[in-house]
Design an enzyme around this catalytic site. Structure first.
Site, PDB file in Angstrom:
ATOM      1  N   SER A 275      -4.191   8.273  -7.115  1.00  0.00           N
ATOM      2  CA  SER A 275      -3.398   7.223  -7.352  1.00  0.00           C
ATOM      3  C   SER A 275      -2.225   7.524  -8.519  1.00  0.00           C
ATOM      4  O   SER A 275      -1.583   8.518  -8.407  1.00  0.00           O
ATOM      5  CB  SER A 275      -4.059   5.886  -7.579  1.00  0.00           C
ATOM      6  OG  SER A 275      -3.310   4.844  -7.339  1.00  0.00           O
TER       7      SER A 275
ATOM      8  N   HIS B   6      -6.866   3.047   0.372  1.00  0.00           N
ATOM      9  CA  HIS B   6      -6.522   3.511  -0.988  1.00  0.00           C
ATOM     10  C   HIS B   6      -7.842   4.395  -1.560  1.00  0.00           C
ATOM     11  O   HIS B   6      -7.490   5.058  -2.370  1.00  0.00           O
ATOM     12  CB  HIS B   6      -5.949   2.438  -1.980  1.00  0.00           C
ATOM     13  CG  HIS B   6      -5.292   3.159  -3.028  1.00  0.00           C
ATOM     14  ND1 HIS B   6      -4.117   4.017  -2.959  1.00  0.00           N
ATOM     15  CD2 HIS B   6      -5.274   3.070  -4.374  1.00  0.00           C
ATOM     16  CE1 HIS B   6      -3.833   4.602  -4.445  1.00  0.00           C
ATOM     17  NE2 HIS B   6      -4.623   3.798  -5.139  1.00  0.00           N
TER      18      HIS B   6
END
Length: 787
Positions: free
Chosen positions: A615, A759
């Site tokens: 991320s 995610h």
């Protein structure tokens, strides 16, 4: 603070952050077209077509590069690493963390659980007496594997997103909950009301149950039994969302009425990150807040006090008590404890009357005084020092427990509140208030209602120390505890040690980092080392037991390093702000300093050193493999669910919500963002590709202009279902490396994209084991470790 606005804001922040990991979430679920690409941002970009997430051509490209990745690394499922990691994830000896729902004789302890028999998971309950035994008798409340599968895009499984309880005050039972389930692991989820007594969903037609079946990034909570406050993509056309793709409009939805008849009670601005509204009971008081999340770090709170009878008998739109804006700095966080305000400061603040409270302080005063601007009774429960910061807070009936970090080592501090005098008293911690290097301790209330009593769960673990769980009480500062659960060792840690070191960054700042290694390791530069960091959003990398790291890497002879670089929260807001926006390069320099220190110490060498990050950490890795200094320090890299195209990021999915962290590429901020955009550093500086824009050039050359650059051997991973950080970032970077850099300058670039997982990259234990086995097998292959 479990019932506070601060906790709610932090929960929203975790969701908005690209960590941990819409315009719109429903672009995937409803088959909408991807965001339109502006001509200036995409001119000269031959890979922009890969931003079409579910397009036939991009998915065919994904399938092709996925196959090449597996051909090179091998099928993870055929390896010992997969079997070890899968067995760890599915182990029935993990601690089943459970929290009480209800405060009376009928209260039960609930837990969500996944293993080989429950792939998607079950929500289950037991009694405290049974929970304390070695083999509790569980009753399944909800079985996700028994539900009809989702029909959204590539999603095939449900992913548990949690439950929100009905709270009508301390004397009323919590017999209803709002259950959130995500198709395939996306941030967008569905919501249905659940009857805890009958252990079934409440039918939306025959029983007027609340239900939102279309996946969206929804914020929903009970206000009373027959009213919820909801912000979502009303109409599923994006018109009630912010530019960041989160709810802009909040409505009061009454039971038994269609969602189309819900009444607007609050609206944020179009360029806000999100708007939300929430009401809750707090130790005999009732608070209601409206919140505009303006940027990731700034907000406006609006407040009104309510009564127990008032909130139960009057809907939000009919309540006549006016909201008033809370007079605190926009970058402060606000919560409550009973009728006291709890204000956490992210910058120095001179309160009315002239008293100055420093950055990172926690200040409390009566909520009524705060609203009147009277800070004469304000008390600071915590004030930071250069080495000491506030990591988090936990509350129970009469106490606030502060979790403090002193050079990334934990200490607990207990403050007791006296309701009659409205005074706070600091109490000394027990013998275990301080913990050794590489270990951690934390507490949480035993019940979902934190105000019920002073009973706590006490958790301990460390990099090499398996989790334990004990019953404790805030009344003696956890001095006397009762062991309840202990996870057995999930990997062989014999001969392993943890040490903390410090490296001097380019500007002289001391950067702490932890090293997990064999005690008898030879410092000859030949040890495979994996360096991990995050460096953003004020998220701290603190010690914790990871059986996957142990089984997948440490047992095989690898060393693991965790770097506490700037941009995180290890030393409070100032540590984070030191690497914001134009100062982003500081966290890259910190990583270079740690890497040099590892090499100079003899622990490893360039060929044996790899970096990993996901991320925001993926953005970090993207910069490390394109910076001239860092790219020569690392032999391999793993870049997970990354941001990489910083010109486009704010136009992709939730990207606009992170401009408070990175900057706005559509303004003069591009002058520094350009220097932190790996996609541009690669294509335009390193490879010399043209970079035209409306003004003829998007940015000038940077220090990454380097004719001798060679990309470290790199594995990129992402998820088709990631509706937070767009998979187009990783796709485009890989396409440029493969097609434009070529094997001459990028000798080994691999890519793997999971079709589920959101995610987090994976939706269930099998997918998680596959992803991590692939990762560790790649690293072992590149750094010379055996299977």
């Amino acid at each position: 603070m479990a019932s506070s606005g601060s906790a709610i804001r932090k929960a929203i922040g975790r969701t908005l952050a690209p960590a941990l990991l819409l315009r719109s979430a429903n672009a995937f679920s409803a088959g909408m077209a991807p965001p339109a690409a502006s001509p200036a941002a995409t001119a000269g970009d031959p890979h922009v077509w890969l931003e079409d997430v579910l397009g036939e051509k991009p998915l065919a490209w994904v399938d092709e590069v996925n196959k090449k990745c597996i051909e090179h690394v091998g099928d993870p499922k055929a390896t010992g690493a997969y079997r070890r990691i899968k067995s760890v994830l599915d182990s029935k000896e993990k601690i089943p963390h459970a929290f009480r729902i209800g405060n009376g004789d009928g209260s039960r302890y609930y837990n969500f659980w996944q293993d080989a028999d429950h792939v998607q998971g079950i929500w289950r309950r037991t009694s405290l007496e049974s929970y304390k035994t070695k083999e509790p008798e569980w009753t399944t409340v909800l079985d996700l594997d028994a539900l009809p599968p989702p029909t959204t895009g590539t999603a095939k499984t449900w992913v548990w997103h949690g439950s929100t309880l009905l709270d009508e005050g301390p004397d009323k039972p919590a017999d209803r909950a709002l259950i959130r389930l995500s198709p395939g692991g996306s941030d967008a989820d569905t919501c249905r009301e659940f009857d805890l007594n009958e252990e079934r969903f409440v039918d939306p037609v025959s029983e007027d149950g609340f239900a939102l079946p279309d996946p969206a990034k929804t914020r929903i909570s009970y206000r009373s039994r027959d009213e919820v406050l909801v912000g979502t993509d009303f109409g599923m056309d994006g018109s009630t969302l912010t530019d960041s793709g989160y709810p802009r409009v909040v409505k009061s939805w009454r039971r038994g009425t269609p969602i189309e008849d819900a009444v607007v009670v609050f609206e944020g601005e179009q360029d806000d990150i999100a708007a939300s509204m929430y009401a809750y009971h707090d130790r005999g008081h009732v608070h209601e807040f409206q919140l505009r999340s303006i940027t990731f770090y700034t907000s406006k709170y609006f407040y009104r006090p309510l009564t127990v009878d008032g909130i139960a008998g009057t809907t939000c739109d009919e309540e006549t008590t006016p909201f008033r804006e809370v007079p605190i700095p926009e970058d402060a966080e606000l919560g409550t404890f009973a009728d006291m305000a709890m204000v956490t400061l992210r910058s120095d603040f001179e309160a009315p009357g002239g008293v100055v409270f420093g950055t990172g302080s926690l200040v409390t005063l009566p909520m009524s005084d705060l609203m009147d601007g009277d800070w004469t009774g304000a008390v600071s429960l915590f004030a930071p020092t250069p080495s000491r910061s506030l990591s988090g807070t936990t509350e129970c009936r009469d106490y606030i427990i502060l979790k403090l970090l002193e050079d990334v080592k934990t200490r607990l501090e207990f403050w007791r509140f006296d309701k009659s005098s409205r005074k706070w008293t600091r109490q000394d911690g027990g013998e275990d208030a301080d913990v050794p290097v590489g270990q951690d301790v934390s507490v949480s209330p035993r019940g979902r209602d934190s105000s019920a009593d002073n009973a706590l769960w006490l958790f301990r673990d460390g990099y090499l120390v398996p989790d334990t769980m004990e019953m404790a009480s805030a009344e003696d500062c956890c001095a006397v505890t009762e062991p309840v659960k202990a996870k057995p060792a999930m990997f062989d840690a014999d001969g392993l040690i943890v040490e903390q070191r410090f490296a001097a960054s380019k500007d002289g700042t001391k950067i702490p980092y932890f090293v997990m290694r064999r005690e008898d390791v030879v410092m000859d530069g030949g040890n495979p080392v994996l360096l991990d960091a995050y460096g953003g959003f004020e998220i701290s990398m603190t010690p914790g037991y990871s059986a996957g790291v142990g089984a997948g890497w440490l047992e095989r002879g690898g060393c693991k390093v965790i770097a506490n670089i700037r941009g995180g929260g290890e030393y409070g807001p100032g540590w984070h702000q030191a690497a914001l926006k134009e100062n982003r390069y500081k966290c890259f320099e910190d990583m270079e300093a740690v890497a040099r220190d590892l090499i100079d110490s003899g622990l490893t060498c360039r060929e044996k050193l790899a970096c990993i990050g996901g991320s925001n950490g993926g953005l970090l890795v993207g910069n490390l493999i394109t910076r001239p200094i860092a790219s020569r320090l690392f032999g391999a890299a793993v870049c997970q669910v990354p941001l990489l195209d910083m010109k486009r990021y704010s136009h992709l999915l939730a990207g606009a919500s992170w401009m408070g962290e990175y900057g706005n590429p559509d303004t003069d901020d591009w002058s520094f963002l350009r220097r932190h955009s790996p996609y541009h550093l690669l294509r335009h500086d390193i490879l010399g590709k043209p970079e035209p824009g409306d003004d003829g050039v998007l940015g000038g050359a940077t220090e990454s202009t380097d004719a001798g650059w060679e990309c470290p051997r790199t594995l990129f991973t992402t998820s088709t279902r990631d509706d937070r950080v767009h998979p187009g970032h990783a796709r485009k970077m890989v396409a440029s490396l493969l097609e434009e850099a070529g094997p001459g300058r990028a000798p080994r670039v691999l890519y793997w994209e999971n079709t589920e997982g959101g995610h987090g990259g994976a939706a269930d234990n099998s997918q998680r084991a596959y992803m991590w086995a692939l990762t560790y097998n790649f690293l072992a292959k590149e750094l010379g470790l055996e299977e």
